[in-house]
Design a protein around this motif. Structure first.
Motif, PDB file in Angstrom:
ATOM      1  N   ASP A 156      17.115 -13.114  19.402  1.00 12.64           N
ATOM      2  CA  ASP A 156      17.624 -14.139  18.493  1.00 12.64           C
ATOM      3  C   ASP A 156      16.591 -14.382  17.401  1.00 12.64           C
ATOM      4  OD1 ASP A 156      20.086 -14.953  20.023  1.00 12.64           O
ATOM      5  OD2 ASP A 156      18.566 -15.404  21.531  1.00 12.64           O
ATOM      6  N   ALA A 200      15.595 -16.754  13.926  1.00 13.79           N
ATOM      7  CA  ALA A 200      15.891 -18.003  13.220  1.00 13.79           C
ATOM      8  C   ALA A 200      14.847 -18.248  12.140  1.00 13.79           C
ATOM      9  CB  ALA A 200      15.905 -19.172  14.202  1.00 13.79           C
ATOM     10  N   THR A 201      15.225 -19.084  11.177  1.00 12.97           N
ATOM     11  CA  THR A 201      14.277 -19.575  10.181  1.00 12.97           C
ATOM     12  C   THR A 201      14.627 -21.034   9.902  1.00 12.97           C
ATOM     13  OG1 THR A 201      13.324 -19.242   7.988  1.00 12.97           O
ATOM     14  CG2 THR A 201      15.674 -18.818   8.211  1.00 12.97           C
ATOM     15  N   ASP A 202      13.615 -21.860   9.811  1.00 10.83           N
ATOM     16  CA  ASP A 202      13.824 -23.302   9.609  1.00 10.83           C
ATOM     17  C   ASP A 202      14.766 -23.876  10.661  1.00 10.83           C
ATOM     18  OD1 ASP A 202      12.196 -23.242   7.342  1.00 10.83           O
ATOM     19  OD2 ASP A 202      13.898 -22.749   6.032  1.00 10.83           O
ATOM     20  N   GLY A 203      14.697 -23.343  11.881  1.00  8.62           N
ATOM     21  CA  GLY A 203      15.530 -23.859  12.965  1.00  8.62           C
ATOM     22  C   GLY A 203      16.965 -23.398  12.936  1.00  8.62           C
ATOM     23  N   GLN A 204      17.327 -22.548  11.989  1.00  8.89           N
ATOM     24  CA  GLN A 204      18.709 -22.080  11.873  1.00  8.89           C
ATOM     25  C   GLN A 204      18.766 -20.570  12.101  1.00  8.89           C
ATOM     26  OE1 GLN A 204      21.377 -24.219  11.276  1.00  8.89           O
ATOM     27  NE2 GLN A 204      19.804 -25.823  11.483  1.00  8.89           N
ATOM     28  N   THR A 205      19.760 -20.138  12.855  1.00 10.28           N
ATOM     29  CA  THR A 205      19.951 -18.705  13.082  1.00 10.28           C
ATOM     30  C   THR A 205      20.233 -18.017  11.758  1.00 10.28           C
ATOM     31  OG1 THR A 205      20.832 -19.101  15.293  1.00 10.28           O
ATOM     32  CG2 THR A 205      21.338 -16.973  14.285  1.00 10.28           C
ATOM     33  N   ILE A 206      19.550 -16.928  11.500  1.00 15.52           N
ATOM     34  CA  ILE A 206      19.759 -16.255  10.215  1.00 15.52           C
ATOM     35  C   ILE A 206      21.001 -15.378  10.278  1.00 15.52           C
ATOM     36  CG2 ILE A 206      17.283 -16.291   9.736  1.00 15.52           C
ATOM     37  CD1 ILE A 206      17.244 -13.277  10.206  1.00 15.52           C
ATOM     38  N   LYS A 207      21.523 -15.071   9.123  1.00 18.91           N
ATOM     39  CA  LYS A 207      22.733 -14.257   9.031  1.00 18.91           C
ATOM     40  C   LYS A 207      22.368 -12.783   8.853  1.00 18.91           C
ATOM     41  CE  LYS A 207      25.576 -17.935   7.039  1.00 18.91           C
ATOM     42  NZ  LYS A 207      26.426 -18.350   5.887  1.00 18.91           N
ATOM     43  N   SER A 258      19.160  -8.506   7.820  1.00 21.51           N
ATOM     44  CA  SER A 258      19.199  -9.777   7.096  1.00 21.51           C
ATOM     45  C   SER A 258      18.978  -9.537   5.606  1.00 21.51           C
ATOM     46  CB  SER A 258      18.104 -10.703   7.626  1.00 21.51           C
ATOM     47  OG  SER A 258      16.840 -10.242   7.180  1.00 21.51           O
TER      48      SER A 258
END
Length: 825
Positions: free
Chosen positions: A597, A599-606, A645
């Motif tokens: 998994d 993430a960046t800034d607490g959000q899963t990246i697309k 990404s």
């Protein structure tokens, strides 16, 4: 050289190879007085008794198990059914196990003197000898000149599983046969006398096959040497026997290396055979075995003193282990190797035979420790086997010394923080924890080199955490397979960097040669004591000379950083550059687990699907590659489910999770430190056959970071931290330290218990460079240093390589005789 057969006694008296007349009363006394020897003896006797026939019908049953052409109706004794290259188990196993059973019976006959044991051993011996004399040896050229007899295309295998055993049986039952003992001829259905001339033809043929078959300058000659020496010792003609033994000891052929040549690879104490680990271990084991065998018969040769470093290699293997007992999987190697403590018996035996007091002390201590801790039980008899190796189980009764002396036990075995295996370019850093050492210890390996059974990897890396080797290279796959040839052995099968999609190899073993990974600087130095129990680092370099676009330059700094007895992390800085337009570099990392998994800034990246991202440099090679010669570089076309990404220079957090360990879930979290624009791809890498269960049967998640442009002045920078269950990673944040767009280090903020730990880890290209950050109060002259604060108070300064480091009002200088220093506050 000294003749092995300088006396008529040794020329005429049998048994000779494993047990002499002089040794027999010593062994019987050992059985009488030592409980472990008695138990081994009884286990061997029972195993032999289970094979001993009690009637003619049972004698025939034992014989008819052997894979000969019994159904053919001819006047000639049945020939062996010819076996394919690796042997057919239905043919191979009965012959291999029967020969081992006959050896057991031969040992019992030599010790007890009961004819029933001679009957079963002699029947097998006679049948095998007659069958071989009826079997034609192929004379046509075979691949790698690997010409055998029963296995026509694989003397390498046949020499170990068949040829090495037959002369041992002869040696043990020789006296029974010489006094007229009868054998049963299952072809003529009658008892008959043994055919000595037929046996001599077998021994001479097998000895000559060893000289005329196979390859040199690798492990083959050593694996074949047990057959060469055993068969030589079974030859009755003294001059012919001497001829073959001298070839083992000192005379090389175009297809067989002597012990004298082999020993040139053991120049220093601690050297190991220059191949991947499984092969290195077998070379040392078989050589040590034969040195003992010959030193017993002709003590004046003193092979153990002439080549003591072959014994010392055993202690190096122990220095390579991860905290859970696994080994680095460099080259064509497995992660785990079954402990062979009989090797320590052989090393101690050799030291005693040669009165080598230093090695007597070392191996007596090691044996005592293994026995005391329950790792080694001297009373346990090893089983018969169908592995590709000779049968040595009875030797564990015959050869071990009863007296281990007064040497005290060194507990635990002293393992060094840093270890180097030069031929493999392998460097080990370990930081052991006293609190649950298997779980909490840290160890990283960096390596890469060109050697037999080596891989084209560049600067590879393996990382340990939570009781497992998590970040790993590809190890040994199936040799004939496409995936092993074009993935496991190439750059894409390793945690490394590929430059311009074209990192490759040329020349050397199987066209897999690369330049070696070389040390630039490290602390602690090899086998030296660390100046701090918290920190270590190494910087290595690699010249990607055979890159298919243009040579590239790589440099890697990997540090092991301890935060507490339970916590720590790895820091990895990888520089890469190439003098071409539109250069790009890919950082590869795979980790045992089931998911990845990001993430960046607490959000899963697309991510977007990117199935064509990792293509061969020359796609036409997919159809044109040839086994062991031409490869599909760099090997990443085997990656599946590729998703990529968008480019970003933000901090990325990649978390690998494993659910199949007993202590699952086990996580490895990597922080990709912000400040370098890159695209991150996730992928599924092929399973790694050489891994420990259960992940030897599961594909492996991996990530690939691509940076377009130079990655030297501003390199790839990542941290790696493992944890498990409900634990949380200690690292809270990371950021680069830059000066005029040049990378100077990284700031890492961690949470350790209730304390906030801030570390400034300073990395420069060489030890003369000066970095100054007035805002932070940092001044550093050197290539690697660490400033650590707990709750904003300075706790320690560390210079791994440099001259001075200051933080605010505190200064640490290196003494003129050193390049490192450490101070606590």
């Amino acid at each position: 050289m000294t003749s092995l057969y300088s006396t008529k006694l040794l020329a005429t008296e049998r048994p000779l190879i494993w047990l002499t007349a002089k040794e027999k009363p010593i062994v019987l006394k050992k059985i009488e007085t030592e409980q472990w020897a008695k138990e081994r003896f009884l286990a061997l006797k029972k195993r032999a008794d289970d094979f001993v026939p009690t009637s003619v019908d049972e004698r025939v049953e034992n014989i008819k198990r052997l894979p000969l052409s019994w159904q053919e109706k001819t006047n000639k004794f049945p020939a062996f059914i010819v076996q394919k290259n690796v042997g057919n188990n239905e043919l191979r196993n009965p012959l291999q196990l029967s020969l081992q059973a006959a050896i057991d019976c031969g040992v019992m006959y030599a010790l007890i003197g009961e004819d029933k044991y001679a009957h079963c051993a002699a029947d097998i011996l006679y049948t095998v000898v007659q069958g071989l004399n009826s079997t034609e040896i192929g004379i046509q050229p075979v691949h790698l000149n690997n010409r055998g007899w029963i296995i026509p295309k694989n003397h390498l295998l046949e020499s170990r599983i068949y040829a090495a055993q037959i002369p041992l049986i002869y040696d043990f039952v020789y006296n029974y046969l010489k006094k007229g003992g009868k054998v049963y001829d299952a072809h003529q259905n009658k008892f008959t006398v043994f055919d000595f001339s037929a046996a001599q033809h077998v021994f001479t043929t097998y000895a000559q096959l060893a000289l005329d078959s196979g390859l040199i300058d690798n492990n083959w000659p050593i694996l074949e040497s047990s057959s060469l020496v055993h068969n030589a010792l079974a030859i009755d003609d003294e001059h012919l026997r001497q001829h073959y033994l001298e070839h083992y000891l000192t005379l090389d052929t175009a297809h067989q290396d002597s012990l004298a040549k082999v020993a040139k690879n053991y120049v220093k104490a601690g050297d190991i055979w220059p191949e991947s680990l499984g092969y290195a271990m077998h070379v040392g084991y078989f050589s040590l075995y034969l040195m003992n065998l010959i030193d017993r018969i002709e003590p004046s040769l003193q092979l153990g003193n002439k080549y003591p470093n072959i014994s010392s290699a055993l202690l190096t293997y122990e220095q390579l282990r991860f905290p859970n007992g696994d080994y680095p999987a460099f080259g064509d190697s497995h992660r785990s190797h079954q402990d062979n403590y009989f090797e320590y018996e052989l090393a101690y035996k050799s030291a005693v035979l040669n009165n080598n007091k230093a090695l007597i002390a070392k191996f007596a201590s090691r044996l005592k420790q293994l026995i005391k801790t329950g790792q080694y039980d001297r009373s346990t008899l090893l089983p018969r086997h169908t592995s590709a190796k000779p049968y040595f189980a009875p030797l564990a009764l015959l050869w071990p010394e009863t007296d281990l002396g007064e040497q005290k036990i060194d507990t635990p075995l002293n393992v060094y923080n840093t270890v180097h295996i030069p031929f493999a370019g392998l460097f080990i850093q370990r930081n052991l924890s006293s609190d649950d050492p298997v779980k909490n210890s840290l160890m990283a390996t960096i390596g890469g080199g060109s050697y037999v059974h080596g891989h084209a990897s560049g600067i590879d890396m393996e990382l340990y955490g939570q009781g497992h080797v998590l970040g790993l290279e590809s190890g040994k796959g199936g040799y004939p397979t496409n995936v092993h040839q074009n993935y496991n052995r190439l750059f894409a099968g390793h945690n490394t960097v590929i430059s311009n999609g074209a990192s490759a190899s040329k020349g050397g073993w199987l066209q897999l040669a690369t330049n070696p990974v070389e040390k630039v600087v490290m602390e602690p130095e090899i086998n030296a004591n660390p100046i701090s129990d918290k920190y270590s680092f190494i910087t290595t370099r690699f010249y990607d000379e055979y890159n298919l676009v243009k040579p590239a330059y790589h440099q890697r700094t990997t540090a092991v950083i301890r935060l507490s007895d339970q916590l720590g992390y790895y820091l990895d800085i990888f520089r890469a550059r190439s003098e071409v337009e539109n250069q790009y570099h890919d950082y590869l990392y795979r980790n045992l687990g089931d998911s990845l998994d990001v993430a960046t800034d607490g959000q899963t990246i697309k991510f977007h699907s990117d199935k064509n991202r990792f293509q061969p440099f020359d796609p036409s090679m997919i159809d044109k590659w040839t086994h062991d010669r031409n490869f599909v570089h760099p090997g990443w076309h085997f990656l599946k489910n590729v998703n990529t990404s968008s480019k970003t220079a933000k901090t990325l957090t990649a978390t690998f999770t494993a659910h199949k360990f007993l202590n699952s879930p086990v996580m490895m979290q990597s922080t990709i430190v912000a400040g370098l624009e890159l695209a991150l791809s996730t992928a599924i890498a092929p399973k790694i056959k050489s891994e420990d269960p259960p992940y030897n049967k599961h594909e492996i998640p991996m990530m690939v970071l691509r940076h377009e442009g130079d990655a030297w002045l501003n390199p790839f920078v990542l941290t790696f931290e493992s944890y498990q269950g409900v634990e949380q990673p200690a690292i809270q944040s990371t950021s680069r330290l830059m000066h005029n767009d040049v990378f100077k280090g990284v700031k890492v903020v961690s949470k350790v218990g209730i304390s906030n730990v801030t570390q400034y880890i300073l990395i420069q290209e060489n030890s003369s460079q000066h970095y100054e950050n007035k805002e932070l109060g940092i001044s550093f002259i050197g290539s690697f240093g660490i400033i650590t604060l707990k709750n904003n108070k300075l706790t320690d300064l560390y210079i791994g390589s440099g001259t001075q480091l200051s933080f605010r009002d505190s200064l640490l200088k290196v003494e003129s005789t050193s390049s490192s220093a450490y101070k606590t506050y």
